[in-house]
Design a protein around this motif. Structure first.
Motif, PDB file in Angstrom:
ATOM      1  N   ALA A  10       0.830  -1.207   0.000  1.00  0.00           N
ATOM      2  CA  ALA A  10       0.000   0.000   0.000  1.00  0.00           C
ATOM      3  C   ALA A  10       0.861   1.252   0.000  1.00  0.00           C
ATOM      4  CB  ALA A  10      -0.921  -0.011   1.215  1.00  0.00           C
ATOM      5  N   THR A  11       1.952   1.234   0.742  1.00  0.00           N
ATOM      6  CA  THR A  11       2.857   2.383   0.774  1.00  0.00           C
ATOM      7  C   THR A  11       3.493   2.607  -0.598  1.00  0.00           C
ATOM      8  OG1 THR A  11       3.314   1.899   3.086  1.00  0.00           O
ATOM      9  CG2 THR A  11       4.844   3.363   1.961  1.00  0.00           C
ATOM     10  N   ALA A  12       3.874   1.519  -1.261  1.00  0.00           N
ATOM     11  CA  ALA A  12       4.483   1.641  -2.586  1.00  0.00           C
ATOM     12  C   ALA A  12       3.480   2.201  -3.591  1.00  0.00           C
ATOM     13  CB  ALA A  12       5.003   0.286  -3.049  1.00  0.00           C
ATOM     14  N   ILE A  13       2.232   1.767  -3.510  1.00  0.00           N
ATOM     15  CA  ILE A  13       1.209   2.273  -4.433  1.00  0.00           C
ATOM     16  C   ILE A  13       0.937   3.748  -4.174  1.00  0.00           C
ATOM     17  CG2 ILE A  13      -1.224   2.089  -5.068  1.00  0.00           C
ATOM     18  CD1 ILE A  13      -0.934  -0.941  -4.662  1.00  0.00           C
ATOM     19  N   TRP A  14       0.851   4.147  -2.896  1.00  0.00           N
ATOM     20  CA  TRP A  14       0.622   5.559  -2.596  1.00  0.00           C
ATOM     21  C   TRP A  14       1.835   6.400  -2.977  1.00  0.00           C
ATOM     22  CZ3 TRP A  14      -3.619   8.084  -2.263  1.00  0.00           C
ATOM     23  CH2 TRP A  14      -4.768   7.454  -1.823  1.00  0.00           C
ATOM     24  N   ASN A  15       3.026   5.812  -2.973  1.00  0.00           N
ATOM     25  CA  ASN A  15       4.211   6.556  -3.413  1.00  0.00           C
ATOM     26  C   ASN A  15       4.187   6.828  -4.911  1.00  0.00           C
ATOM     27  OD1 ASN A  15       5.297   6.872  -0.879  1.00  0.00           O
ATOM     28  ND2 ASN A  15       6.584   5.058  -1.021  1.00  0.00           N
ATOM     29  N   LEU A  16       3.451   6.016  -5.657  1.00  0.00           N
ATOM     30  CA  LEU A  16       3.280   6.291  -7.086  1.00  0.00           C
ATOM     31  C   LEU A  16       2.561   7.613  -7.297  1.00  0.00           C
ATOM     32  CD1 LEU A  16       2.176   2.865  -8.614  1.00  0.00           C
ATOM     33  CD2 LEU A  16       4.286   4.099  -9.036  1.00  0.00           C
ATOM     34  N   ASP A  17       1.742   7.977  -6.321  1.00  0.00           N
ATOM     35  CA  ASP A  17       0.969   9.208  -6.417  1.00  0.00           C
ATOM     36  C   ASP A  17       1.873  10.438  -6.395  1.00  0.00           C
ATOM     37  OD1 ASP A  17      -1.459  10.550  -6.629  1.00  0.00           O
ATOM     38  OD2 ASP A  17      -1.555  10.888  -4.470  1.00  0.00           O
ATOM     39  N   THR A  18       3.044  10.318  -5.825  1.00  0.00           N
ATOM     40  CA  THR A  18       3.953  11.465  -5.758  1.00  0.00           C
ATOM     41  C   THR A  18       4.725  11.686  -7.057  1.00  0.00           C
ATOM     42  OG1 THR A  18       5.720  10.110  -4.830  1.00  0.00           O
ATOM     43  CG2 THR A  18       4.239  11.197  -3.268  1.00  0.00           C
ATOM     44  N   ILE A  19       4.701  10.718  -7.958  1.00  0.00           N
ATOM     45  CA  ILE A  19       5.405  10.875  -9.233  1.00  0.00           C
ATOM     46  C   ILE A  19       4.724  11.940 -10.085  1.00  0.00           C
ATOM     47  CG2 ILE A  19       6.017   9.710 -11.389  1.00  0.00           C
ATOM     48  CD1 ILE A  19       6.394   7.164  -9.770  1.00  0.00           C
ATOM     49  N   PHE A  20       3.402  11.847 -10.158  1.00  0.00           N
ATOM     50  CA  PHE A  20       2.632  12.812 -10.945  1.00  0.00           C
ATOM     51  C   PHE A  20       2.023  13.835  -9.994  1.00  0.00           C
ATOM     52  CE2 PHE A  20       2.323   8.719 -13.222  1.00  0.00           C
ATOM     53  CZ  PHE A  20       3.059   9.058 -14.332  1.00  0.00           C
ATOM     54  N   LEU A  21       2.505  15.040 -10.065  1.00  0.00           N
ATOM     55  CA  LEU A  21       2.067  16.069  -9.129  1.00  0.00           C
ATOM     56  C   LEU A  21       0.623  16.501  -9.373  1.00  0.00           C
ATOM     57  CD1 LEU A  21       5.307  18.223  -8.989  1.00  0.00           C
ATOM     58  CD2 LEU A  21       4.520  16.512  -7.357  1.00  0.00           C
ATOM     59  N   LEU A  25      -4.045  17.089  -6.937  1.00  0.00           N
ATOM     60  CA  LEU A  25      -5.128  18.066  -7.003  1.00  0.00           C
ATOM     61  C   LEU A  25      -6.499  17.385  -7.087  1.00  0.00           C
ATOM     62  CD1 LEU A  25      -3.495  20.498  -9.577  1.00  0.00           C
ATOM     63  CD2 LEU A  25      -3.559  20.737  -7.085  1.00  0.00           C
ATOM     64  N   LEU A  26      -6.506  16.107  -7.404  1.00  0.00           N
ATOM     65  CA  LEU A  26      -7.767  15.362  -7.539  1.00  0.00           C
ATOM     66  C   LEU A  26      -8.317  14.995  -6.165  1.00  0.00           C
ATOM     67  CD1 LEU A  26      -6.703  12.906 -10.382  1.00  0.00           C
ATOM     68  CD2 LEU A  26      -8.076  14.960 -10.624  1.00  0.00           C
ATOM     69  N   PRO A  27      -9.638  14.802  -6.073  1.00  0.00           N
ATOM     70  CA  PRO A  27     -10.203  14.321  -4.806  1.00  0.00           C
ATOM     71  C   PRO A  27      -9.722  12.889  -4.512  1.00  0.00           C
ATOM     72  CG  PRO A  27     -11.940  14.714  -6.436  1.00  0.00           C
ATOM     73  CD  PRO A  27     -10.657  15.114  -7.058  1.00  0.00           C
ATOM     74  N   THR A  28      -9.728  12.518  -3.251  1.00  0.00           N
ATOM     75  CA  THR A  28      -9.195  11.218  -2.822  1.00  0.00           C
ATOM     76  C   THR A  28      -9.847  10.030  -3.525  1.00  0.00           C
ATOM     77  OG1 THR A  28      -8.611  12.180  -0.699  1.00  0.00           O
ATOM     78  CG2 THR A  28      -8.687   9.785  -0.819  1.00  0.00           C
ATOM     79  N   PRO A  29     -11.201   9.980  -3.672  1.00  0.00           N
ATOM     80  CA  PRO A  29     -11.778   8.817  -4.373  1.00  0.00           C
ATOM     81  C   PRO A  29     -11.280   8.677  -5.811  1.00  0.00           C
ATOM     82  CG  PRO A  29     -13.493   9.986  -3.193  1.00  0.00           C
ATOM     83  CD  PRO A  29     -12.259  10.828  -3.113  1.00  0.00           C
ATOM     84  N   LEU A  30     -11.058   9.802  -6.480  1.00  0.00           N
ATOM     85  CA  LEU A  30     -10.546   9.742  -7.848  1.00  0.00           C
ATOM     86  C   LEU A  30      -9.085   9.302  -7.872  1.00  0.00           C
ATOM     87  CD1 LEU A  30     -12.006  10.262 -10.446  1.00  0.00           C
ATOM     88  CD2 LEU A  30     -11.100  12.566 -10.462  1.00  0.00           C
ATOM     89  N   ARG A  31      -8.306   9.721  -6.899  1.00  0.00           N
ATOM     90  CA  ARG A  31      -6.912   9.278  -6.795  1.00  0.00           C
ATOM     91  C   ARG A  31      -6.841   7.779  -6.531  1.00  0.00           C
ATOM     92  NH1 ARG A  31      -4.383  13.232  -2.504  1.00  0.00           N
ATOM     93  NH2 ARG A  31      -2.627  11.808  -2.655  1.00  0.00           N
ATOM     94  N   VAL A  32      -7.732   7.287  -5.676  1.00  0.00           N
ATOM     95  CA  VAL A  32      -7.763   5.842  -5.391  1.00  0.00           C
ATOM     96  C   VAL A  32      -8.122   5.064  -6.653  1.00  0.00           C
ATOM     97  CG1 VAL A  32      -8.997   4.059  -4.117  1.00  0.00           C
ATOM     98  CG2 VAL A  32      -8.222   6.115  -2.936  1.00  0.00           C
ATOM     99  N   ALA A  33      -9.099   5.559  -7.417  1.00  0.00           N
ATOM    100  CA  ALA A  33      -9.479   4.884  -8.667  1.00  0.00           C
ATOM    101  C   ALA A  33      -8.326   4.895  -9.662  1.00  0.00           C
ATOM    102  CB  ALA A  33     -10.706   5.568  -9.258  1.00  0.00           C
TER     103      ALA A  33
END
Length: 106
Positions: A10-21, A25-33
């Motif tokens: 889960a930490t590795a997947i959430w770290n992918l979120d930091t690659i694209f800045l 800006l998206l809401p959390t449910p959209l980021r999870v999707a």
């Protein structure tokens, strides 16, 4: 908490979120999707590669070449049954669908 939500994966997947800045800006449910879609795609590609490499390993067996035609060994029968029931009967392969899985010619 569950290891699924707070573990290494889960930490590795959430770290992918930091690659694209821009995704922050998206809401959390959209980021999870978005992250779920990327993760599912990566897992699908890895499973496909694993299946292709495993099939290449199975198809590289050449012991049947040196046996009598009317008396195959028990291992050869098991090998043929595995190929038949796991790859031929479970799907209707297209003409070139397993071409990349065949062993390389010398």
């Amino acid at each position: 908490g569950s290891w699924l939500r707070s573990g290494y994966l889960a930490t590795a997947i959430w770290n992918l979120d930091t690659i694209f800045l821009w995704t922050q800006l998206l809401p959390t449910p959209l980021r999870v999707a978005y992250l779920s879609t990327i993760s599912a795609g990566v897992v699908g590609i890895l499973l496909t590669e694993y299946q292709k490499r495993f099939l290449r390993l199975v198809l590289s067996y050449q012991g049947w070449l040196f046996e009598e035609p009317k008396k195959p060994s028990l291992f050869t029968k098991a090998w043929l049954g595995f190929i038949k029931y796991c790859y031929v009967k479970t799907s209707r392969p297209l003409l070139y669908s397993y071409q990349d899985s065949l062993p390389r010619l010398p």
